[in-house]
Design an enzyme around this catalytic site. Structure first.
Site, mmCIF file in Angstrom:
data_model
loop_
_atom_site.group_PDB
_atom_site.id
_atom_site.type_symbol
_atom_site.label_atom_id
_atom_site.label_comp_id
_atom_site.label_asym_id
_atom_site.label_seq_id
_atom_site.Cartn_x
_atom_site.Cartn_y
_atom_site.Cartn_z
ATOM 1 N N GLU A 205 -5.585 4.246 20.550
ATOM 2 C CA GLU A 205 -5.333 5.672 20.371
ATOM 3 C C GLU A 205 -3.862 6.047 20.480
ATOM 4 O OE1 GLU A 205 -7.632 9.753 21.579
ATOM 5 O OE2 GLU A 205 -8.458 7.763 21.881
ATOM 6 N N LYS B 200 -6.426 5.336 16.358
ATOM 7 C CA LYS B 200 -7.257 6.501 16.677
ATOM 8 C C LYS B 200 -6.392 7.755 16.774
ATOM 9 C CE LYS B 200 -10.689 6.391 19.590
ATOM 10 N NZ LYS B 200 -11.450 6.199 20.851
ATOM 11 N N THR C 93 -11.042 10.566 15.756
ATOM 12 C CA THR C 93 -11.871 10.772 16.943
ATOM 13 C C THR C 93 -11.973 12.259 17.286
ATOM 14 O OG1 THR C 93 -12.205 9.996 19.214
ATOM 15 C CG2 THR C 93 -9.943 10.467 18.552
#
Length: 312
Positions: A89, A125, A149
């Site tokens: 992420e 992400k 996400t």
């Protein structure tokens, strides 16, 4: 005797481990794995990792550098245990910053390369904000694959498909949480679960219109939600629920199957229509903002921990 439910699920859905716990990944043998700041924070609590992570943190130039270095260190370990993708992420702090997201994504890919992990193994992400989707569209054109996400609405899913992102992660359990809080007397069991309904609608829309974007259900509250989505492209599942499925025998019915094209028209969303649709959806707006805040809370805890490790 019937196979366990996890084995049956793997025959119709790509199973993804929603964890940074290496032992859990070894046990359940998922195809992919996904991480986020919360899961990385949990992983740093493991004593056997502290020495190595302290070394990584001390070598970093600043906290941002340390955060990315630790994420890639853990992600690289995971990549040696799964045959497929590892999701990593971008900082939640950059959820509304296109250029900042692009810079961090490039940095993460370069770091993975230094660990011998190629870009084809990584999903970057990014939160499903308008800015995150725009950044993901540019990354995809560069050949960097993305995982969008914190996705709570059909509007977000439409925009992600239009942007050509590799994968979306609709959050099943958090959608259910919101509806239960606002209507505690309602029956949300089985097919009445609004999170399950959301993923089914997205799946059918993508398949009906020929989008290649992968649908990966996420954030499950119980195994019933997983069973209701058997057949989805991918499902990312916590170790606790993976264990429950592995320990349960019985017959698992495939619930999601690609269907014929939908009759509803498809029109790409521009920014104004995207923002208006989100404004009209209080659940998606509230859960997206809350999700970004929660990831950022755990990121700040991780920053504090790495700051302490850098001093040792």
């Amino acid at each position: 005797m019937a196979d366990d439910l996890l084995s049956q699920l793997k025959q119709m859905t790509t199973v993804v481990a929603d964890t940074g716990d290496l032992e859990a990944i070894r046990r359940f043998q998922p195809t992919d794995a996904t991480t986020n700041p919360s899961l990385i924070l949990q992983a740093t609590q493991q004593e056997e990792r502290r020495v190595r992570l302290a070394e990584v943190a001390r070598q970093a130039t600043d906290i941002d550098d340390a955060l990315d270095a630790v994420a890639v260190e853990i992600g690289s370990e995971i990549s040696g245990l799964v045959p497929g993708h590892v999701s990593t992420e971008v900082s939640a702090r950059l959820s509304f910053d296109v250029e900042g997201t692009l810079a961090r994504a490039h940095s993460l890919i370069e770091r993975y390369g230094r660990h011998g992990v190629g870009p084809e193994r990584i999903l970057i992400k990014v939160a499903s904000t308008w800015e995150g989707i725009r950044a993901a569209s540019r990354l995809e054109r560069e050949g960097i694959h993305t995982n969008l996400t914190l996705l709570f609405s059909f509007t977000q899913a439409q925009a992600c498909a239009d942007a050509g992102v590799t994968l979306v992660s609709p959050f099943v359990g958090r959608i259910l949480d919101w509806h239960k809080a606002h209507d505690p007397e309602a029956d949300f069991s089985g097919d009445q679960d609004p999170g399950v309904q959301s993923v089914r609608r997205i799946y059918e829309y993508y398949k009906g219109h020929g989008f290649e974007t992968v649908v990966m259900g996420a954030s499950f509250r119980n195994s019933g939600e997983i069973k209701a989505l058997a057949g989805c492209d991918r499902l990312t599942i916590s170790p606790a629920l993976l264990g429950e499925l592995a320990d349960t025998r019985g017959s698992l019915e495939r619930r999601l199957v690609p269907r014929d094209a939908e009759t509803q028209p498809r029109e790409p969303l521009d920014e104004a229509n995207f923002r208006w649709a989100m404004n009209e959806d209080p659940m998606a707006t509230e859960k997206l903002a809350e999700g970004i805040r929660k990831f950022m809370d755990d990121q700040r805890k991780l920053e504090a921990l790495l700051g302490e490790l850098r001093k040792r």
